[in-house]
Design a protein around this motif. Structure first.
Motif, PDB file in Angstrom:
ATOM      1  N   MET A 141       0.814  -1.260   0.097  1.00 21.85           N
ATOM      2  CA  MET A 141       0.068   0.004  -0.120  1.00 21.85           C
ATOM      3  C   MET A 141       0.814   1.167   0.268  1.00 21.85           C
ATOM      4  O   MET A 141       1.995   1.231   0.382  1.00 21.85           O
ATOM      5  N   ASN A 147      -1.465  -8.538   2.185  1.00 21.51           N
ATOM      6  CA  ASN A 147      -1.410  -7.091   2.911  1.00 21.51           C
ATOM      7  C   ASN A 147      -2.116  -7.621   4.176  1.00 21.51           C
ATOM      8  O   ASN A 147      -3.311  -7.815   4.306  1.00 21.51           O
ATOM      9  N   CYS A 185      -7.062  -5.160  -5.598  1.00 21.81           N
ATOM     10  CA  CYS A 185      -6.161  -4.051  -4.577  1.00 21.81           C
ATOM     11  C   CYS A 185      -5.869  -3.043  -5.297  1.00 21.81           C
ATOM     12  O   CYS A 185      -5.703  -2.581  -6.314  1.00 21.81           O
ATOM     13  N   VAL A 186      -6.118  -1.696  -4.445  1.00 22.11           N
ATOM     14  CA  VAL A 186      -5.774  -0.225  -5.040  1.00 22.11           C
ATOM     15  C   VAL A 186      -4.594  -0.210  -5.637  1.00 22.11           C
ATOM     16  O   VAL A 186      -4.352   0.829  -6.431  1.00 22.11           O
ATOM     17  N   GLU A 187      -3.255  -0.973  -5.259  1.00 27.29           N
ATOM     18  CA  GLU A 187      -2.287  -1.104  -5.784  1.00 27.29           C
ATOM     19  C   GLU A 187      -2.038  -1.528  -7.093  1.00 27.29           C
ATOM     20  O   GLU A 187      -1.122  -1.857  -7.690  1.00 27.29           O
ATOM     21  N   GLY A 236      -9.351  -3.294  -2.589  1.00 25.91           N
ATOM     22  CA  GLY A 236      -9.133  -4.490  -1.431  1.00 25.91           C
ATOM     23  C   GLY A 236      -8.713  -4.100   0.145  1.00 25.91           C
ATOM     24  O   GLY A 236      -9.326  -4.773   0.876  1.00 25.91           O
ATOM     25  N   PHE A 237      -8.662  -2.879   0.260  1.00 17.44           N
ATOM     26  CA  PHE A 237      -8.449  -2.335   1.789  1.00 17.44           C
ATOM     27  C   PHE A 237      -9.662  -2.095   2.455  1.00 17.44           C
ATOM     28  O   PHE A 237      -9.631  -2.328   3.728  1.00 17.44           O
TER      29      PHE A 237
HETATM   30 MO   LIG Z   1      -5.066  -3.529  -0.935  1.00 19.07          MO
END
Ligand SMILES: [Mo]
Ligand SMILES: Nc1nc2c(c(=O)[nH]1)N[C@H]1C(S)=C(S)[C@@H](COP(=O)(O)O)O[C@H]1N2
Length: 320
Positions: free
Chosen positions: A1, A84, A140-142, A236-237
């Motif tokens: 992240m 994560n 995921c935001v990544e 995802g977070f």
């Molecule tokens: Mo994530």
């Protein structure tokens, strides 16, 4: 992240950060001559966590055919070694460290705007809920993605049991806070414990899933045992791990990442390829096990089920 520019390697997107390099390097090493024995023992080592799990008899649960996918399932060993879970370290190789997570006894508190606050032990909750398997995408935001056979129950079933008051507008989830167990929680600059939230309408949506198992077994620690959320249309977070407390509130909860970097990680966090993260594009994603880059889809492909939740909300920052 990625969060704050001035802080170390986790400030860059996953695709450019060292963890991926380290991961690839490690897999190369494992595949290399002489280390075959290590590779052979890896799945066993990660499987060990659920051997003594008192809920093991509940698995595998029947697959719900309404939630199948057009993508291959991410191999379990890939998924279980790329995670994560910041409580155990701010990089992807936390699976060994996550063995410190003690998942029994484990109680979940329900409080806030409910008829009557209560605490329930995880095994009592599991016995009361009809478990099913669903194949879900995870973005995921990544900008990496995976596909997982989760086992669990609809969050709506939990809402029925919690009996929130009509005045409740949000549900707030909280992870454990125990720096002896999650040793990275000694990093006091993070706003522990990890918190996430949904509106009541989002929480009641069919897709919102409480996960207790994966790959036909109780979940291994690094997936967020013994209870995590899966909201696959969001980055995802939002899918908070190892939930200890569920609260119903009138005001919007501030989540962990929103607290750290509100201009980068918002409350809504719905997947949208055409809204870039302030520091990288969200147009494509790297599929975890194939390393292929594929286009990202609005609401991560779940628009039919969830787009209506956001009708008329254009003034909100729905996609970050
Ligand atoms: Mo994530
Ligand atoms: N408690 C907690 N939950 C968490 C996180 C975390 O660091 N702590 N990371 C989130 C992020 S950014 C992602 S992408 C997913 C990762 O889930 P996985 O490790 O099972 O792939 O968990 C989410 N839930």
């Amino acid at each position: 992240m990625a969060a704050i520019h001035s802080r170390r390697s986790w400030t860059v997107p996953e695709t450019a950060a060292t963890p991926e390099g380290a991961y690839l390097e490690r897999r190369r090493l494992i595949q290399g001559a002489g280390l075959a024995a290590l590779a052979a023992c890896l799945p066993g080592r990660h499987a060990r966590a659920e051997e003594n799990d008192p809920s093991a008899d509940l698995y595998p649960a029947p697959r719900n055919p309404a939630f199948v996918l057009d993508r291959d399932i991410t191999p379990e060993d890939v998924n279980a070694t790329y995670n994560n879970f910041y409580e155990f370290g701010s990089h992807k190789q936390i699976s060994d460290e996550a063995r410190r997570l003690k998942t029994r006894p484990w109680e979940i508190a329900f409080d806030g705007l409910v008829e009557k606050p209560f605490v329930i032990a995880i095994d009592e909750l599991l016995a009361a809920m009809p478990l099913e398997e669903r194949l879900y995408r995870h973005r995921c935001v990544e900008a990496w993605s995976m596909t997982v056979p989760w086992t669990g129950f609809a969050l709506s079933r939990l809402l029925e049991r919690a009996r929130p008051l009509a005045s409740a507008r949000y549900v707030r989830f909280e992870t454990f806070h125990d720096p002896d167990m999650g040793r990275a929680q000694r990093q006091t600059w993070y706003p522990w414990p990890y918190v996430e939230g949904l509106t009541m309408a989002e929480a009641a949506n069919e897709l919102a899933f409480m996960v207790t198992g994966a790959y036909g077994k109780p979940m291994v620690n690094q997936f967020g045992a013994p209870l995590r959320l899966a909201v696959p249309w969001k980055y995802g977070f939002k899918s908070i791990k190892s939930i200890r407390r569920v609260s119903f509130t009138e005001t919007r909860p501030v989540s962990f990442w929103e607290e750290i970097a509100p201009s980068e990680y918002g409350f809504w966090a719905n997947v949208n390829p055409s809204v870039p993260h302030p520091r990288w594009s969200q147009e494509t994603e790297r599929v975890l096990h194939t390393h292929e880059r594929v286009p990202t889809i609005l609401f991560n492909g779940y628009g039919d089920q969830v787009a209506h939740l956001y009708a008329g909300m254009e003034a909100e920052q729905l996609y970050m």
